[in-house]
Design a protein around this motif. Structure first.
Motif, PDB file in Angstrom:
ATOM      1  N   ALA A 195      11.767  24.892 -60.928  1.00  0.00           N
ATOM      2  CA  ALA A 195      13.208  24.804 -61.089  1.00  0.00           C
ATOM      3  C   ALA A 195      14.129  25.988 -61.587  1.00  0.00           C
ATOM      4  N   LEU A 222      14.623  28.503 -59.072  1.00  0.00           N
ATOM      5  CA  LEU A 222      15.686  28.348 -58.349  1.00  0.00           C
ATOM      6  C   LEU A 222      17.222  28.500 -58.904  1.00  0.00           C
ATOM      7  N   VAL A 223      17.265  28.216 -60.029  1.00  0.00           N
ATOM      8  CA  VAL A 223      18.625  28.480 -60.541  1.00  0.00           C
ATOM      9  C   VAL A 223      18.883  29.756 -61.220  1.00  0.00           C
ATOM     10  N   THR A 244      20.001  34.072 -57.422  1.00  0.00           N
ATOM     11  CA  THR A 244      21.072  33.924 -56.344  1.00  0.00           C
ATOM     12  C   THR A 244      20.451  33.588 -54.987  1.00  0.00           C
ATOM     13  N   GLN A 245      19.523  34.236 -54.736  1.00  0.00           N
ATOM     14  CA  GLN A 245      18.852  34.261 -53.228  1.00  0.00           C
ATOM     15  C   GLN A 245      18.211  32.791 -53.110  1.00  0.00           C
ATOM     16  N   GLY A 270      18.967  30.167 -55.087  1.00  0.00           N
ATOM     17  CA  GLY A 270      19.803  29.207 -55.327  1.00  0.00           C
ATOM     18  C   GLY A 270      20.695  28.863 -54.331  1.00  0.00           C
ATOM     19  N   LEU A 271      20.637  29.754 -53.098  1.00  0.00           N
ATOM     20  CA  LEU A 271      21.359  29.391 -52.082  1.00  0.00           C
ATOM     21  C   LEU A 271      20.483  28.543 -50.870  1.00  0.00           C
ATOM     22  N   LEU A 272      19.207  28.626 -51.004  1.00  0.00           N
ATOM     23  CA  LEU A 272      18.271  27.725 -50.491  1.00  0.00           C
ATOM     24  C   LEU A 272      18.878  26.355 -49.986  1.00  0.00           C
ATOM     25  N   ASP A 273      19.009  25.932 -48.856  1.00  0.00           N
ATOM     26  CA  ASP A 273      19.442  24.622 -48.595  1.00  0.00           C
ATOM     27  C   ASP A 273      19.039  23.506 -49.549  1.00  0.00           C
ATOM     28  N   ASN A 274      19.675  22.568 -49.703  1.00  0.00           N
ATOM     29  CA  ASN A 274      19.375  21.424 -50.688  1.00  0.00           C
ATOM     30  C   ASN A 274      17.919  20.930 -50.201  1.00  0.00           C
ATOM     31  N   VAL A 332      14.869  22.830 -50.764  1.00  0.00           N
ATOM     32  CA  VAL A 332      14.323  22.698 -51.921  1.00  0.00           C
ATOM     33  C   VAL A 332      13.636  21.388 -52.372  1.00  0.00           C
TER      34      VAL A 332
END
Lengths: 190, 257
Positions: free
Chosen positions: B36, B39-40, B43-44, B46-50, B53
């Motif tokens: 987690a 992910l945050v 930036t790369q 963090g842009l993964l589709d919801n 993830v």
């Protein structure tokens, strides 16, 4: 950000200050400004979303038939044009290739460069590629069409951090409490 | 109380209440937290589709759950044998089927604990929540048979191999092999070998169904083949474990010799 801007401005100022006297055309006239054209890649998504990539192809041309354009610097600018949110975007996460230098462009010569963008935030934007030389007083600018980036749901740090830190902390407390209770239970009676 | 239920309660309770079991769950929580924070923190990523993830987090939950049941499965037979606890258990009147079901029940409780642990993380990364229901249904219906099949397979290994260490090593290597689709994305498994591996691997069945349900929004009813694959493997692993508990390793040799 401010320091980076100052450094960039300083570098550009030094470039222009240390430059040799402006090259003149054979007829003694001031050099013609560069021409920049910018076109989107055919493979760009028609309706881009956050996280997509866009590529633009720029052609920087020296239109002068006689004078060389020396010390050419071309750079990418992204402008957000949404009403109330107009701003120039910091390219930090958007593009790895921010500027390009070309030592010299011969008379009538041209150079091609590709600019790749990673779309970070939703909104409406315009891409510009500017090119300046030591001699041209005003940079030439090539503009791309305005495009919109659609939002998409992504991870929100405000939701993740409390869980990511809270769950292990709660389990660690539970473990410590369990160990403490076990030790007390195992202690011999006085 | 039936013997199977009593054994399941003891095995599962050991995980959920003992310091060792809590430490395992804490380690799993650290793994979820690490993912987690990655992910945050990027930036790369963090842009993964919801949905992507949520799918990744669900796949990771199955892998961690399968790791847990693999270790528990080996420990339930080979570990008990080395501690001298298996012979008294087999000597009771409880049928071996009940013993096996009880031990699998303990693993099922551990798996459910893993799903419960993953829930807040799934909620946290699934910002808009539209994929959470599909992920949860997929985890329960597809992850459970995968985790239990691996646990039953580990019990069979524990019964067949002489040492707990050899059984554990074999189980972990097998788990790494079947869980490889987590590291090798679907696009990299499009060769004939990759497709063949996907067609028979229960872990592939589970993650491919999760992919279809969570990312592509397909209905559970469209995952018939994947469901059949994972439940088929569960039945096979159960049969192997039951046979291993019944049958001697060699003629004249009992499981606890």
């Amino acid at each position: 950000m401010i320091r980076r801007t100052i450094l960039a401005a300083g570098a550009l100022a030094a470039l222009f200050a240390l430059a040799p006297p402006p090259a003149r055309a054979a007829d003694g006239a001031a050099p013609a400004p560069l021409e920049v054209t910018l076109a989107p890649d055919a493979a760009n998504p028609p309706a881009p979303r956050m996280g997509d990539r866009l590529t633009y192809h720029a052609v920087i041309r020296n239109p002068s038939p006689t004078a060389e354009a020396s010390g050419v610097v071309a750079w990418l600018t992204i402008l957000r044009v949404d009403a109330g949110h107009e701003q120039a975007i910091d390219l930090e996460d958007w593009s790895a290739n921010k500027a390009l230098t070309i030592p010299a462009l011969g008379p009538g010569g041209s150079a091609r460069s590709d600019w790749s963008l990673r779309l970070i935030a939703p909104g409406t934007y315009r891409v510009l590629v500017s090119a300046a030389t030591r001699d041209a007083p005003v940079p030439a600018i090539g503009t791309g069409a305005i495009f919109s980036i659609a939002p998409k749901p992504v991870v929100e740090s405000a939701r993740v951090l409390p869980v990511a830190l809270g769950v292990p902390a709660a389990l660690a407390l539970l473990l410590v409490a369990r160990l403490f209770a076990g030790r007390r239970g195992a202690a011999p009676e006085a | 109380m039936s013997p199977a239920f009593a054994i399941a309660r003891r095995e599962g309770g050991e995980l959920l209440t003992s310091p060792r079991g809590l430490a395992w769950l804490l380690a799993a929580a650290f793994a979820f937290t690490g993912f987690a924070l990655l992910l945050v923190g990027s930036t790369q990523l963090g842009l993964l589709d919801n949905a992507q993830v949520v799918y990744d987090m669900a796949g990771m939950t199955i892998a961690l759950g399968a790791l847990l049941t693999a270790v528990m499965g080996v420990d339930a037979v080979a570990g008990d044998r080395e501690r001298g606890a298996l012979l008294p258990l087999l000597a009771t009147a409880a049928p071996r089927r009940a013993i096996l079901l009880g031990k699998l029940g303990g693993q099922a409780l551990a798996w459910l604990a893993m799903v419960a642990l993953a829930l807040p993380y799934l909620w946290a990364v699934g910002s808009t929540g539209q994929n959470l229901g599909a992920a949860l249904v997929g985890l329960v219906l597809l992850g459970t048979p995968v985790a239990l099949a691996i646990g039953a397979g580990a019990m069979a290994l524990g019964a067949r191999l002489r040492s707990a260490r050899a059984a554990l090593l074999s189980a972990l290597i097998g788990l790494m092999l079947v869980a490889s689709p987590l590291a090798i994305g679907p696009s990299l498994r499009q060769s004939a070998l990759g497709r063949g591996f996907d067609a028979v691997n229960p872990f592939s069945g589970a993650v491919n169904a999760l992919d279809a349900m969570v990312i592509d929004g397909q209905a559970l009813a469209a995952q018939g083949w994947h469901l059949a694959l994972v439940f088929g493997w569960l039945a096979l692993a159960y049969g192997l474990a039951l046979r291993a508990l019944h049958a001697p390793r060699r003629p004249g040799e009992e499981i606890v010799s």
